[in-house]
Write an enzyme that holds these catalytic residues in place. Sequence first.
Site, PDB file in Angstrom:
ATOM      1  N   GLU A  82     -19.392   9.365   7.007  1.00 57.29           N
ATOM      2  CA  GLU A  82     -19.676  10.019   8.298  1.00 57.29           C
ATOM      3  C   GLU A  82     -19.873  11.521   8.082  1.00 57.29           C
ATOM      4  OE1 GLU A  82     -17.026   8.736  11.462  1.00 57.29           O
ATOM      5  OE2 GLU A  82     -17.488  10.560  12.595  1.00 57.29           O
ATOM      6  N   ASP A 292      -5.617   1.634  -1.669  1.00 60.99           N
ATOM      7  CA  ASP A 292      -6.000   0.483  -0.843  1.00 60.99           C
ATOM      8  C   ASP A 292      -6.050   0.906   0.632  1.00 60.99           C
ATOM      9  OD1 ASP A 292      -6.081  -1.867   0.622  1.00 60.99           O
ATOM     10  OD2 ASP A 292      -4.724  -2.954  -0.704  1.00 60.99           O
ATOM     11  N   HIS A 390     -21.707  17.351  15.275  1.00 61.52           N
ATOM     12  CA  HIS A 390     -21.940  16.077  14.602  1.00 61.52           C
ATOM     13  C   HIS A 390     -23.435  15.861  14.371  1.00 61.52           C
ATOM     14  CE1 HIS A 390     -20.844  12.002  13.483  1.00 61.52           C
ATOM     15  NE2 HIS A 390     -21.898  11.597  14.167  1.00 61.52           N
TER      16      HIS A 390
HETATM   17  C1  MEV Z   1     -15.264  10.523  15.334  1.00 61.21           C
HETATM   18  O1  MEV Z   1     -15.443  10.004  14.033  1.00 61.21           O
HETATM   19  C2  MEV Z   1     -13.802  10.746  15.586  1.00 61.21           C
HETATM   20  C3  MEV Z   1     -13.449  11.201  17.006  1.00 61.21           C
HETATM   21  O2  MEV Z   1     -13.975  10.257  17.935  1.00 61.21           O
HETATM   22  C4  MEV Z   1     -11.951  11.245  17.091  1.00 61.21           C
HETATM   23  C5  MEV Z   1     -11.433  11.538  18.480  1.00 61.21           C
HETATM   24  O3  MEV Z   1     -12.075  11.169  19.466  1.00 61.21           O
HETATM   25  O4  MEV Z   1     -10.311  12.110  18.545  1.00 61.21           O
HETATM   26  C6  MEV Z   1     -14.075  12.515  17.314  1.00 61.21           C
END
Ligand code: MEV
Length: 434
Positions: A82, A292, A390
């Site tokens: 990600e 793991d 993101h």
């Molecule tokens: C995304 O990978 C993770 C989040 O959704 C975590 C959250 O909402 O606290 C941003």
Amino acid sequence: MNQIIKGFSKLTRDEKIEVLSKHFHFPKHFCEILETYRHPTRQELFDDFAENTLSNFYLPFGVAPNFLIDNKMYVVPMVVEESSVVAASSRAASFWADNGGFKTTIHNTLKKGQIWFKWNGPKSFFSDMPTGLEEMLREAVAPLTTNMEMRGGGIRSMEVIPLKGQYGIFQLQVNFETVDSMGANFINSCLEEMKEPLLKFFNTNQDFKQYGNTQIIMAILSNFTTECLATSTVECPIDALEVISAGMKPVEFAQKLKQATDIALADTSRAVTHNKGIFNGIDAVVIATGNDFRAVEAAGHAWAAKDGFYRSLSRCEITENSTFKMEVTLPLALGTVGGLTRLHPMAALSLELLGNPSAPQLMGIAAAAGLANNFSAVASLVTTGIQKGHMKLHLSNLLNSLNATSEEKEAAMGYFKNRTVSALGVKKFLRREE
Ligand code: MEV
């Protein structure tokens, strides 16, 4: 065609590919791609990790620098697909490095195994361990435990526990210390070696035999490693949050962080996503160090539900003297020896990068990475939202998926610098829309 392929695992790799190609009419590029991702010199090592290996599956190996954990600076290796996870971790690490860093507490490192058996007598027989049983079982597995004992580990204790709500089903719970190894193989080997002597003990001892024969059901470690817990905490004066509060007043920012965390403590639907953010950091470290991640995830989620419903693994507090505090606690059964930890060249490298930590140190590092990602995610959620950052990081994935040239990529990076990134927007920019 629903034809069963018999004896697949016995075939050579080339034969496997041939069989698959015939059965499923694989296109030519299937073989080419498999070939491309094989390692030029060390493929045999990877082939041996698992059965039916045809090729390797690449994931990015990244690092998050500036992790100050228990007053020691770390560059934390992270394997994750990600785009924003390493960035989120690094952002939080830098902020907390300026504000005292992460502190960790390792509560214990014990793990347990269970031998489940059927015996038709009363549970009162087991208010104490039956005389002689523990000594006999310890002796039976001595060839397996000697080495571990020399390293400071071994079997710590045993008890027989009835299965709640069901007559005649019991477990022998064996508690192990596995020092710097995760210990799954060691525990399972000991448990399986104990099955026969355990059966003999019950079936030849008149006190037990009067209720009929004992039957072993199964023997396996428990991944619910509640005695292998790590906590990571951070704290700073509320005013110090200003640099990371995206223009929000620090006190309002701190309150929102707390509200968001409290929501995740009270609402399961939010808690799952909140904890996913924690595991973004933890899994990336767990995978990078050859540990793991399924075991860690299973234990973590069970721990999150220990109060009777699934809730946040982290907590937030604002003290009367205006200090902001955040902490995460969860089971983390990790090892720094054994398994793939030293065998996988990249896992060995990760451990070297971390200064070859002990298992408890690695537990602390993983917990800190979890807290870092959680802090970063919630900080974004209560300010700008996560999509802006993101999608910026996801832009290269979108460009690659549209086969953009280097010139197009450079132009797109400039164009989207101050614009919202979306799949359609990128398509339009590259004039790829039909
Ligand atoms: C995304 O990978 C993770 C989040 O959704 C975590 C959250 O909402 O606290 C941003």
